[in-house]
Scaffold this active site. Structure first.
Site, PDB file in Angstrom:
ATOM      1  N   CYS A   1      -4.289   9.707   5.010  1.00 51.54           N
ATOM      2  CA  CYS A   1      -4.870   9.502   6.331  1.00 51.54           C
ATOM      3  C   CYS A   1      -5.134  10.848   7.006  1.00 51.54           C
ATOM      4  O   CYS A   1      -4.246  11.706   7.043  1.00 51.54           O
ATOM      5  CB  CYS A   1      -3.924   8.666   7.193  1.00 51.54           C
ATOM      6  SG  CYS A   1      -4.492   8.431   8.892  1.00 51.54           S
TER       7      CYS A   1
ATOM      8  N   HIS B   1       0.885  -1.168   0.000  1.00 48.34           N
ATOM      9  CA  HIS B   1       0.000   0.000   0.000  1.00 48.34           C
ATOM     10  C   HIS B   1       0.919   1.213   0.000  1.00 48.34           C
ATOM     11  O   HIS B   1       1.507   1.558   1.033  1.00 48.34           O
ATOM     12  CB  HIS B   1      -0.891  -0.042   1.247  1.00 48.34           C
ATOM     13  CG  HIS B   1      -1.839   1.108   1.354  1.00 48.34           C
ATOM     14  ND1 HIS B   1      -3.155   1.025   0.953  1.00 48.34           N
ATOM     15  CD2 HIS B   1      -1.667   2.373   1.826  1.00 48.34           C
ATOM     16  CE1 HIS B   1      -3.758   2.189   1.185  1.00 48.34           C
ATOM     17  NE2 HIS B   1      -2.866   3.012   1.716  1.00 48.34           N
TER      18      HIS B   1
END
Length: 297
Positions: free
Chosen positions: A241, A208
């Protein structure tokens, strides 16, 4: 020098979850479903559709159950969701998902900001989450976030990542993800990490990769030479995030697929159709996205 690359790579589209989670413009469920239909038509076969988290904290994910109830059932297409706690796993199972993505940060500071738990407590939580998921018949993908560095703590010790990986494997996961959540990895660091970890791992590995510092595809190319062929990507390079300062998006699906096409690694995906999805979301959000190739379609 000839590169030693796998014949195929598997792309896991995370734009609808990781990509949209921090966006202030709420994308209607109907548009998310339209994007899912178009991604499938483009050849995408694994799609992370939502996270099962507190909708007050992540309003974009408030429609997780409604979205799952309307997902098109297609042979060979796998939908997954993200959970941060046991309640999230239970919600995902009740929504009908067959795969759950769980994880733990290798940074104690990020873990407390993201999951409201330090690493020691998070290790206990992830064990409970995997147990509940197994009981519901779900496949379990477990990930290590901030595996390559943390904006709060700097370089994360490799020994810390090893300890977490060993724990995740001990609870019996189907797939292990290594996340460069902050985009701090470089190709040499990637090689060293894989040299250390791959001999210990007996399940498929997913990377990722975020492109915060522009090295996402370079890191992917290194991973390919280690035989890794599963990668999270987000259409348009969306993502980041909300609990990481300066976090930028994932590597863009269309850019990644185009590069893989160019070096002879098949994905079964038409990048131009993915790029059209990116343009739709770009128009909705009212801004250009980090991806490059969608601007050429």
């Amino acid at each position: 020098m000839e590169l030693h690359l796998p014949d195929r790579a598997e792309i896991i589209e995370v734009g609808l979850r990781d990509g949209l989670q921090s966006e202030s413009v709420i994308v209607p469920t109907a548009i998310k479903l339209d994007i899912i239909h178009r991604l499938i038509e483009a050849g995408v076969r694994r799609i992370q559709v939502a996270s099962f988290v507190n909708p007050r904290l992540v309003p974009q994910m408030a429609d997780a159950e409604a979205l799952c109830a309307a997902l098109p059932m297609r042979e060979g297409v796998v939908y997954s969701g993200l959970a941060l706690n046991v309640r999230g796993v239970e919600r995902a199972g009740a929504a009908g998902l067959k795969q759950i993505d769980i994880g733990i940060s290798a940074s104690d500071t990020h873990s407390r900001k993201n999951a409201n738990a330090g690493i020691a407590e998070a290790l206990q939580q992830v064990t409970a989450m995997a147990t509940v998921a197994r009981a519901q018949g779900m496949m379990v993908r477990a990930g290590v976030q901030c595996a390559f560095g943390c904006v709060y703590e700097g370089i994360v010790p490799v020994e810390q990542v090893v300890r977490i990986v060993d724990h995740l494997l001990s609870v019996g996961v189907d797939e292990l993800a290594l996340a460069d959540s902050t985009g701090m990895a470089n190709p040499q660091q990637m090689a060293r990490m894989l040299d250390t970890l791959l001999p210990r791992i007996d399940v498929p590995v997913v990377l990722h990769l975020h492109d915060t510092r522009g090295m996402g595809l370079a890191n992917l190319l290194i991973a390919l030479q280690y035989g890794i062929h599963r990668f999270d990507t987000a259409f348009g390079g969306l993502g980041g995030c909300p609990f990481i300062v300066g976090a930028a998006g994932n590597i863009a699906t269309e850019d990644t697929v185009h590069m893989l096409d160019q070096i002879g690694v098949a994905t079964g995906i038409d990048w131009t159709k993915v790029a059209a999805c990116t343009q739709t979301i770009s128009d909705l959000l009212g801004r250009d996205l980090p991806g490059k190739l969608y601007r050429l379609v």
